[in-house]
Every structure is written in C-alpha cells, then in structure tokens.
Write a protein that holds these residues in place. Sequence first.
Motif, mmCIF file in Angstrom:
data_model
loop_
_atom_site.group_PDB
_atom_site.id
_atom_site.type_symbol
_atom_site.label_atom_id
_atom_site.label_comp_id
_atom_site.label_asym_id
_atom_site.label_seq_id
_atom_site.Cartn_x
_atom_site.Cartn_y
_atom_site.Cartn_z
ATOM 1 N N ARG A 301 34.307 43.672 32.784
ATOM 2 C CA ARG A 301 33.301 43.866 33.828
ATOM 3 C C ARG A 301 33.060 42.570 34.590
ATOM 4 N NH1 ARG A 301 31.564 46.157 37.993
ATOM 5 N NH2 ARG A 301 29.304 46.166 38.320
ATOM 6 N N ALA A 302 33.067 41.442 33.874
ATOM 7 C CA ALA A 302 32.875 40.151 34.538
ATOM 8 C C ALA A 302 34.019 39.877 35.517
ATOM 9 C CB ALA A 302 32.798 39.032 33.495
ATOM 10 N N GLU A 304 35.855 42.104 37.092
ATOM 11 C CA GLU A 304 35.700 42.993 38.250
ATOM 12 C C GLU A 304 34.679 42.428 39.232
ATOM 13 O OE1 GLU A 304 34.554 46.677 36.580
ATOM 14 O OE2 GLU A 304 36.532 47.136 35.711
ATOM 15 N N ARG A 305 33.547 41.960 38.703
ATOM 16 C CA ARG A 305 32.503 41.413 39.579
ATOM 17 C C ARG A 305 32.970 40.128 40.258
ATOM 18 N NH1 ARG A 305 27.210 40.896 36.102
ATOM 19 N NH2 ARG A 305 26.449 40.122 38.118
ATOM 20 N N LEU A 306 33.741 39.305 39.503
ATOM 21 C CA LEU A 306 34.253 38.061 40.075
ATOM 22 C C LEU A 306 35.205 38.364 41.237
ATOM 23 C CD1 LEU A 306 34.216 34.931 39.609
ATOM 24 C CD2 LEU A 306 36.336 35.248 38.306
ATOM 25 N N GLU A 310 31.314 37.958 43.491
ATOM 26 C CA GLU A 310 30.100 37.408 42.876
ATOM 27 C C GLU A 310 30.397 36.055 42.244
ATOM 28 O OE1 GLU A 310 27.531 40.027 40.627
ATOM 29 O OE2 GLU A 310 28.744 41.763 41.240
ATOM 30 N N GLU A 314 27.008 34.022 37.548
ATOM 31 C CA GLU A 314 26.249 35.268 37.410
ATOM 32 C C GLU A 314 27.026 36.366 36.698
ATOM 33 O OE1 GLU A 314 24.767 36.541 41.170
ATOM 34 O OE2 GLU A 314 23.784 34.612 41.625
ATOM 35 N N VAL A 315 28.353 36.376 36.807
ATOM 36 C CA VAL A 315 29.121 37.497 36.258
ATOM 37 C C VAL A 315 29.316 37.400 34.741
ATOM 38 C CG1 VAL A 315 30.361 37.732 38.431
ATOM 39 C CG2 VAL A 315 31.418 36.440 36.563
ATOM 40 N N CYS A 316 29.096 36.217 34.166
ATOM 41 C CA CYS A 316 29.438 35.998 32.754
ATOM 42 C C CYS A 316 28.289 36.265 31.787
ATOM 43 C CB CYS A 316 29.911 34.554 32.552
ATOM 44 S SG CYS A 316 31.454 34.186 33.394
#
Length: 425
Positions: A301-302, A304-306, A310, A314-316
């Motif tokens: 998920r991190a 994908e957001r990166l 993003e 914040e993503v981690c």
Amino acid sequence: MTTAQQERTAAAPHGFELSVASGLQRYSVQHSGLTLTSVFQPIFSLSHMRAVGYEGLLRAHDPFDRAVSPIDVFGEAARVGDVLHVDRLAQVLHMENFRMLGAEREWLFLNVHPGALTDPYHSASLLANLRRLDLSPRRIVLEVLEQSADDVERLAEAVRQFRERGFLIALDDFGAGHSNIERIWQLNPDIVKLDRIMLSHAAHRADVAAILPGLVALLHEAGKLVLIEGVETEHEAHMALSCDADFVQGFFFGRPAPGLADSAHAAECIGELSERHQSLVDARERRMANRLAPYLRAFERAAERLAAGEPLDEVCWNFLALDDAARCYLLDAKGRQAGRNVVLRADRAAHETRYLPLTDAQGANWLRRPYFRTAIAEPGRVHVTRPYLSINEAVPCVTLSVATHIADRTCVLCGDIDWFDDERF
C-alpha cells in the motif's frame, strides 16, 4: 585356519595376530602390555545416503581385558617420547583390518600426527604397507590432527607431496586448538572436519547456529568438502542438513564397530531424516510467510501511494506502526539513498544512537545489496530478502523492496523489519 587366513597372517607385519570374534576376522598387536586393535566409524554422505568412508579408531585392553582409553595410550606414548611409533603402529593396524573388511570403494580415514607426516621413514613405511595390502593411496584420507607443528612450511610441503601421490588430506577438529582458518590456507586440505564443540555450541545458541551455514558456505567457496563430526542427536543431525554439510559422522548415524555399516539401514535412516527435515523447513517457511503477511500488505500500500505522488514520510506510517518494522528509505535507479531513513518510534531513534555514525544514510550507495538488484531486475513486484545482518544497528533484519516509478524516474522503496529468530533445527 584356512589357507587364505594363513596367507593373510604371513603377509601381516611381525607381531600382528589374527583373531576371529563375532564372525569377523581382525588383527591385533601387543604394545606396552596392552592389546591394540581397530574399530571403524562410518562417515556418511547425506546426498548419497550411504557410508563413503570409515575412520580407523584405536581400541586398547589391558591384560585383564579392561578397556584403556586411546587418549591414555597416546598420552603415555607422549610421556616416553614414543608418539610417532604408536601413530605408525595404529595406522598399520587400521590398514590391515580395513583390508580384511572387503570394502571396495570407500575411503579409509587415518589420523596422522603432524610430526609423522614430516618424518621420511613414515612416508616410506606408509607407501610400502599400501603396496603390500594392494590399497591405492586414493582410498586413503590422511587426517592431519590439530596439534601444533614445529615447522608449518615443512608440514605444508609434506602434505603437498602426499597429495601428489594420490592421498586425500583432511583437516581434523577445525575450530579447536590449532585447526583454524590459517591452517586451511597453509595446508590446503581436500576435506575439513568441523569439531564437535562447534556443533554442540550451535545446538544450544541461536547466534552460533546462525554461523554454521555461512562457515560451511565459506569452506565450499574455498573448494573444501565439509564433514561435521560428533553428530549424536537428531537435533544435531537436522543442523548438519540445514547448513548443507557434505558428510556426517557420529553416534546418531553409526557407532564405531569392527565391521562395515549396514547400508540398507543407513539409507533408511538418512532418507527418513531428510523427509522430517524438509517438513521442518516447510513449516518454518509457512511461519515466516504468516509473519511477513501484514508487513507485505502495508508495504504494498505504501508503494502504491508513493507511485501516486504522496511524500515518503506520509506513506510509510502504517508499515512503520507494525511491531518489528525498523525503517523505510528510498533509492534512486543507481542505488543511491535519496533521503534520510524514515523512522517512526522514538525508542528506535534512541537505540540507533549506539550506532550514531551509521544513522545518517542519506547519499549511501546500496547498489551491491541483493534487495536493490532484485527490485531493479523485476520492477513492480515486492521482493523479500532472507534474514541478514543490517548495517544500521548490527541486528538481523529482512528487507522488503519494490521498484516503482515516481513521475518520470525509477526508484526503489525499501522497508527493513527486525528479524530476531530463536528458532533452531
């Protein structure tokens, strides 16, 4: 006595006596009031599932038929300056009895004192006895004992000459006394026998157990076959399998005996052990997969957001909030770390102060790391390393990595997980 027995008795060295016990013929010899004879402990190949050699071991009894320790026999010989004579006597005795066994292809492992190897008479005597018994030097593995040598260069030259004649050379008791890495470089043995004390420590300490596979791998890379001796329990047998040893020796597989090992029993024993070991490996892999599952979900998920733009900081958070998550960091396409490690917990930051020179990894080059190379080779997929030692805190860790695109550039997102694991085979 049959004609064949008479011929064998006539061919044996002066003073040797042929006896029959439990249906086996074997030679014995009298020395300093003791009766000396041989037993043979089998050495098994885990891959071949059979005995590939036998180590000749001395047995001694006094006039009242009480057992006398070989250590005491050689200790007394050392006290009176007779070690090399007893060493040669034991070797001739073992060769005579090994020849009686009728082994067709197995090696005979002979313990040899370093001083005996450099003695010209010993070399000539050994070769003469092999010719008399019609034993090829290629059937003989000379085990160099761990005692110190007065002249290492002379010992190394003697070992080289024996090898040129066709003998194999084994370094005995590696990890104890004088048998260490330097001795391997000096003598260049064909086989290295790991001392039992290393296996014993590994059976009770996870940190030592973790060293064994790496040590065996190092010896393999140096071109040495590895024999683990002193395997007495199933737990220790599993450890020998897990570190990829070539050969094993010990009570679990076979005790010293006058005759050859039961080949059918050995194959069954090693086969069943291998199946149980594989079951343990499979179960451990499943436990590792279950343990990794929440970290993988949060890490994916991190990533994908990166990729969606993003910021890394914040993503981690979801990944770093898991119990053993250590840090996240971002590498460029050349393995350079683009910023500082992202760490969530204050206790983690405090712990890292012990390794303060390593905490700032911005600009570090991780090009050599497997987690970077595998991610670049197969982008878009999360890769998981085997446990290894993290340079950040000198603790075991597992690294997750995935190559992704941020805007128009390729980056590799990495996440470290502390991986303290007390499980041992």
